[in-house]
Design an enzyme around this catalytic site. Structure first.
Site, PDB file in Angstrom:
ATOM      1  N   ASP A  59       0.775  -1.235   0.000  1.00 42.52           N
ATOM      2  CA  ASP A  59       0.000   0.000   0.000  1.00 42.52           C
ATOM      3  C   ASP A  59       0.814   1.298   0.000  1.00 42.52           C
ATOM      4  OD1 ASP A  59      -1.436  -2.249   0.672  1.00 42.52           O
ATOM      5  OD2 ASP A  59      -2.718  -1.265   2.118  1.00 42.52           O
ATOM      6  N   GLU A  88       1.311  -9.791  11.434  1.00 41.45           N
ATOM      7  CA  GLU A  88       1.095  -9.407  10.030  1.00 41.45           C
ATOM      8  C   GLU A  88       2.443  -9.139   9.350  1.00 41.45           C
ATOM      9  OE1 GLU A  88      -1.317  -5.913   9.730  1.00 41.45           O
ATOM     10  OE2 GLU A  88      -1.493  -6.012   7.547  1.00 41.45           O
TER      11      GLU A  88
HETATM   12  C1  GLC Z   1      -3.008  -4.700   3.476  1.00 39.12           C
HETATM   13  C2  GLC Z   1      -1.805  -5.211   2.713  1.00 39.12           C
HETATM   14  C3  GLC Z   1      -2.268  -6.100   1.587  1.00 39.12           C
HETATM   15  C4  GLC Z   1      -3.128  -7.223   2.149  1.00 39.12           C
HETATM   16  C5  GLC Z   1      -4.255  -6.702   3.031  1.00 39.12           C
HETATM   17  C6  GLC Z   1      -4.956  -7.801   3.809  1.00 39.12           C
HETATM   18  O1  GLC Z   1      -3.799  -3.871   2.710  1.00 39.12           O
HETATM   19  O2  GLC Z   1      -1.023  -4.169   2.251  1.00 39.12           O
HETATM   20  O3  GLC Z   1      -1.176  -6.613   0.877  1.00 39.12           O
HETATM   21  O4  GLC Z   1      -3.643  -8.002   1.134  1.00 39.12           O
HETATM   22  O5  GLC Z   1      -3.754  -5.791   3.968  1.00 39.12           O
HETATM   23  O6  GLC Z   1      -4.041  -8.537   4.574  1.00 39.12           O
END
Ligand code: GLC
Length: 420
Positions: free
Chosen positions: A161, A385
């Site tokens: 992101d 995460e």
């Molecule tokens: C965030 C991450 C993305 C992922 C999502 C759900 O937006 O940047 O890569 O898919 O979270 O985990």
């Protein structure tokens, strides 16, 4: 430090706990729906202990496919008011509701991996998935192909992101019409681990621009606020096309179209080499500028089956600079932030892709070190995460599906399919 066997059990329990019956949410609270590449990683993890469930994960993902072939980055299977931006902000008018952009296509690669675990039982499942994957990859070529480089229309499409890769392009996004909104992510996670407020305004401005044109691909390609070629997306799709080709061969399908894509992409990724940083870089289609960012996805060349000795030297330099490889951004850069999401932290999923590539291309020592580093992060800090690559502390959400999945399928010293 917990024993490996306990961690294997914990990882399976996390995946079962996030399982919504047919799809697995990334984690409770922060991400309560089905995310595209998270699900594909989940399938990779499930395949180590429940191959049937692995297929179902991919099948549910493809149930959100649009008529034009796109597989969206979020599928909102069930209403939940804890997440922003939800279906109304996206305005994509799909059933089930979805976002209006895609995400890195790791699904074909993991479909092939799942198939290879149990080929006989997997044959009909793969045969049914194949045309859907083919249509999705075709969508990339119709709508995200610029001279063989694969572009993203939103940073969220890249899965990374707030990566520094997008800074230059994000600087040109007009936020004057964004208005007010309430984000929910910073009520779940410490704000210094998440994208900044300015980033978020720009993310929303791009979403609103897509919604305004009804997610019309031609219009977004011609004049959308953001169009950047992404080394991550480019390498991941190239790799996925090679796996799709293998599937086509196994199924006796025509291979000419896929072979053509691979040839075009191999030329395209060479254009992403930025001699100024000595690495693969993002490239802004609107301005013709490189992002000037050495990211973890600059090192997915091996995963795509391409050798690059300069990249290998840079890989070694960056891996040496932190305790727990591999940081999402070069620690030597002034833009590196050890805790802030895609601007520095170590992400197990990207480590996995880099590690698979290194291993396959014969760089076994580097691959093994990366696997051990990733395992050490999880042993020390659990199934977070992402992680601070300098001290290994956990960051973002916890009990994360994809971290559990890559532990089971790649990082665990006793890969669970072999019996623990
Ligand atoms: C965030 C991450 C993305 C992922 C999502 C759900 O937006 O940047 O890569 O898919 O979270 O985990």
């Amino acid at each position: 430090m917990k024993p490996v066997r306990t961690l294997n059990e914990q990882a399976r329990a996390i995946m079962r706990g996030n399982d919504q019956g047919g799809y697995t949410m990334p984690t409770h609270g922060l991400y309560p729906y089905q995310w595209n590449w998270d699900s594909a990683f989940a399938a990779f993890g499930f395949a180590t202990f429940d191959v049937e469930r692995a297929w179902v994960e991919l099948e549910t993902l493809m149930s959100g496919q649009w008529e034009n072939g796109m597989v969206p980055h979020i599928i909102f299977h069930e209403a939940s008011d804890g997440y922003f931006p939800g279906p109304d902000e996206w305005g994509a008018f799909q059933n089930p509701p979805t976002s209006g952009i895609s995400q890195p296509p790791v699904a074909a690669t993991f479909a092939r991996a799942i198939f290879e675990r149990a080929p006989e039982a997997g044959q009909p499942r793969m045969a049914a998935l194949f045309p859907k994957l083919l249509a999705w990859h075709r969508w990339f070529f119709e709508h995200r192909n610029e001279n063989g480089m694969i572009v993203v229309n939103h940073p969220w499409e890249s899965g990374r992101d707030n990566a520094p890769d997008w800074d230059e392009a994000m600087g040109n996004v007009d936020i004057s019409n964004v208005g007010t909104y309430t984000r929910n992510d910073t009520s779940h996670v410490d704000p210094h681990m998440r994208p900044s407020a300015l980033d978020y305004d720009r993310f929303m401005a791009i979403v609103y621009a897509g919604r305004t044109c009804g997610w019309d691909e031609a219009e977004m390609a011609a004049s959308g606020p953001f169009r950047v070629a992404d080394p991550g997306m480019s390498f991941i799709l190239l790799r996925a096309n090679k796996d799709l080709l293998a599937m086509a061969q196994a199924l006796g399908e025509d291979t000419a179209e896929i072979t053509g894509w691979i040839a075009a992409q191999e030329k395209g990724v060479a254009r992403l080499w930025n001699p100024e940083i000595g690495g693969y870089d993002a490239f802004n289609i609107r301005t013709g500028n490189f992002g000037g960012s050495m990211s973890s996805t600059s090192f997915l060349c091996w995963y795509a089956g391409l050798e690059n000795s300069e990249a290998l030297v840079e890989f070694g330099r960056i891996a040496e600079a932190v305790t727990y490889g591999f940081p999402s951004h070069d620690p030597a850069s002034p833009r590196f932030e050890a805790y802030r999401y895609w601007r520095g932290p170590s992400w197990g999923i990207v480590n996995t892709l880099i590690g698979i590539g290194l291993q396959e291309m014969g760089h076994k020592a580097q691959a093994e070190k990366l696997r051990q580093d990733t395992a050490a992060l999880i042993e020390k800090s659990g199934f977070a995460e992402y992680f601070n690559p300098c001290d290994g502390s956990p960051a973002g959400g916890d009990k994360f599906t994809w971290t559990a999945a890559i532990w089971l399928a790649w990082a665990s010293p006793t890969l669970t399919s072999k019996g623990s």
